[in-house]
Enzyme design. Structure first.
Site, short mmCIF file in Angstrom:
data_model
loop_
_atom_site.label_atom_id
_atom_site.label_comp_id
_atom_site.label_asym_id
_atom_site.label_seq_id
_atom_site.Cartn_x
_atom_site.Cartn_y
_atom_site.Cartn_z
N TYR A 154 0.85 -1.19 0.00
CA TYR A 154 0.00 0.00 0.00
C TYR A 154 0.88 1.24 0.00
O TYR A 154 1.79 1.37 0.83
CB TYR A 154 -0.90 0.03 1.24
CG TYR A 154 -1.97 -1.04 1.22
CD1 TYR A 154 -3.19 -0.81 0.60
CD2 TYR A 154 -1.75 -2.29 1.78
CE1 TYR A 154 -4.17 -1.79 0.55
CE2 TYR A 154 -2.71 -3.28 1.74
CZ TYR A 154 -3.93 -3.02 1.13
OH TYR A 154 -4.89 -4.00 1.08
N SER A 155 0.61 2.14 -0.94
CA SER A 155 1.32 3.42 -0.96
C SER A 155 1.00 4.19 0.31
O SER A 155 -0.14 4.25 0.74
CB SER A 155 0.89 4.26 -2.17
OG SER A 155 1.19 3.60 -3.36
N CYS A 335 -0.19 7.18 -10.54
CA CYS A 335 -0.44 6.18 -9.50
C CYS A 335 -1.93 5.83 -9.47
O CYS A 335 -2.79 6.70 -9.52
CB CYS A 335 0.00 6.72 -8.14
SG CYS A 335 0.02 5.45 -6.85
N GLU A 375 3.61 4.07 -10.75
CA GLU A 375 3.34 3.00 -9.78
C GLU A 375 1.86 2.64 -9.89
O GLU A 375 0.99 3.38 -9.44
CB GLU A 375 3.66 3.46 -8.36
CG GLU A 375 3.50 2.33 -7.35
CD GLU A 375 4.06 2.71 -5.99
OE1 GLU A 375 5.25 2.42 -5.76
OE2 GLU A 375 3.32 3.32 -5.19
N TYR A 377 -1.15 -0.72 -9.86
CA TYR A 377 -1.36 -2.01 -9.21
C TYR A 377 -2.62 -2.67 -9.72
O TYR A 377 -3.41 -2.06 -10.41
CB TYR A 377 -1.43 -1.81 -7.68
CG TYR A 377 -2.16 -0.57 -7.24
CD1 TYR A 377 -3.54 -0.54 -7.14
CD2 TYR A 377 -1.46 0.61 -6.95
CE1 TYR A 377 -4.21 0.60 -6.75
CE2 TYR A 377 -2.12 1.76 -6.56
CZ TYR A 377 -3.49 1.76 -6.46
OH TYR A 377 -4.16 2.89 -6.08
#
Length: 377
Positions: A154-155, A335, A375, A377
């Site tokens: 988790y960012s 992101c 980044e 996901y």
């Protein structure tokens, strides 16, 4: 604080009062100074799971702290390290941290639930803005019985000083992953996201196993305080950018005096889905020459073709400015869910071709210059 938003040491206002603190532009019911930190207490209206508002006193976490007088942070020794901390805790020996708070960030009309989760790491798992923590949910790995669950990354949504500005907490922005059966339309809990549901269900005082910190690609380059940073997020992908912006505009960091431009593009479904909106709006008011903020609300706005407004449509809208900034050395960050990138890349490629440029060559140059940060996901 060098200059405070209000001059009184303590101010109490009846709950039904219309008194507003004009300097902060926000109605607050009581404000006082915390002796140790020298930062404001303020009540934050928090949305509960049924969408109703409830008021709770939160120290320092409140978006209402995004006012021009900057907040003192400690320990400043966190600025002394030349290299980012990496993998201080690994999956086989994770750090046991404690949940401080879990609050719903979105309104009742938002599809799904997104939570802001503050974790106390006691200063033992330091990190830099743009890094991630790993979380190991309880239970065993269903694919490997007898072994722990896999780590989920988790960012981190706070600066290295955390929401209490004391270097002891980290914050995560987590959307609860819920699976609905396509045939029945009903929720199937057996297929829900294990870690996101665990995190959103935690209570203050609960223990949580974390690993990391990890990641270098999203670190905020600070060599040039006059640089331009273009940030493109979908949903919870806004997490690292919240950390950047708090460092730029909220915290008094002696070694980093930001004088450049930060431009945030945030794509969500609707107004109720906006994350940290009051915080970002406050920066717009206080730092109009240094911050720009564009929202893409796919269910409420239309693009120029009459379709849903996504972040790539906003990028296209401002493409001339963005390309000129990139040519001038600006950093660009992405992101969010990986599904965001094809549409964005297609848009950038089309714009480049319209400008008579090769996108492949341009992208290669941006990567070579370390201006391109992704980044997903």
């Amino acid at each position: 604080m060098a200059h405070s938003a209000v001059s009184q040491v303590s101010l109490s206002v009846p709950l039904n009062s219309d008194l507003s603190i004009r300097r902060s532009g926000l109605k607050v019911h009581n404000i006082s100074f915390h002796d140790k930190l020298g930062v404001l207490f303020s009540p934050l209206d928090l949305k509960t799971k049924n969408g109703k508002l409830r008021s709770q006193s939160i120290v320092c976490m409140s978006v209402q702290h995004a006012s021009k007088p900057k907040v003192s942070v400690s320990p400043l020794a966190l600025e002394d390290v030349n290299e980012p901390p990496l993998n201080l805790y690994k999956p086989k020996e994770p750090y046991t941290a404690t949940i401080v708070s879990v609050e719903r960030l979105v309104g009742p009309k938002a599809p799904g639930e997104t939570c802001h989760i503050v974790i106390d790491h006691g200063g033992n798992v330091p990190y830099w803005e743009g890094q991630s923590y790993g979380v190991i949910p309880p239970g065993e790995n269903p694919k490997k019985p007898g072994t722990p669950q896999n780590v989920r990354l988790y960012s981190i949504a706070s600066t290295r000083y955390g929401d209490f500005f004391d270097g002891k907490t980290a914050s995560l922005c987590v959307r609860r992953a819920v699976y609905y059966d396509p045939e029945t339309g009903k929720e199937d809990p057996s297929k829900n996201g294990v870690c996101s549901n665990f995190l959103c269900d935690t209570k203050p005082g609960d223990k949580i196993k974390i690993t990391g910190p990890s990641g270098k690609i999203m670190l905020l380059p600070e060599e040039d305080p006059n640089a331009t940073h273009i940030m493109i997020a979908t949903g919870t992908g806004v997490a690292p950018f919240r950390g950047y912006l708090r460092r730029m505009f909220m915290e008094s960091v002696p070694t980093f005096k930001f004088r450049g431009l930060a431009w945030l593009f945030l794509g969500v479904a609707n107004t109720d889905s906006l994350l940290y909106d009051e915080e970002f709006t406050k920066y717009l008011k206080d730092y109009p020459d240094n911050f720009r903020f564009d929202r893409a609300l796919s269910r409420e706005q239309k693009n120029k073709g009459g379709g849903k407004m996504y972040v790539q449509d906003k990028i296209e809208e401002y493409s001339d400015e963005i390309f000129k900034m990139l040519d001038g050395g600006a950093h660009i960050y992405f992101c969010g869910l990986k599904g965001m990138m094809p549409g964005i890349q297609d848009t950038l490629k089309r714009v480049a071709e319209e400008r008579g440029e090769s996108w492949e060559e341009k992208l290669s140059q941006l990567k070579k210059n370390k201006q391109w940060h992704v980044e997903v996901y």
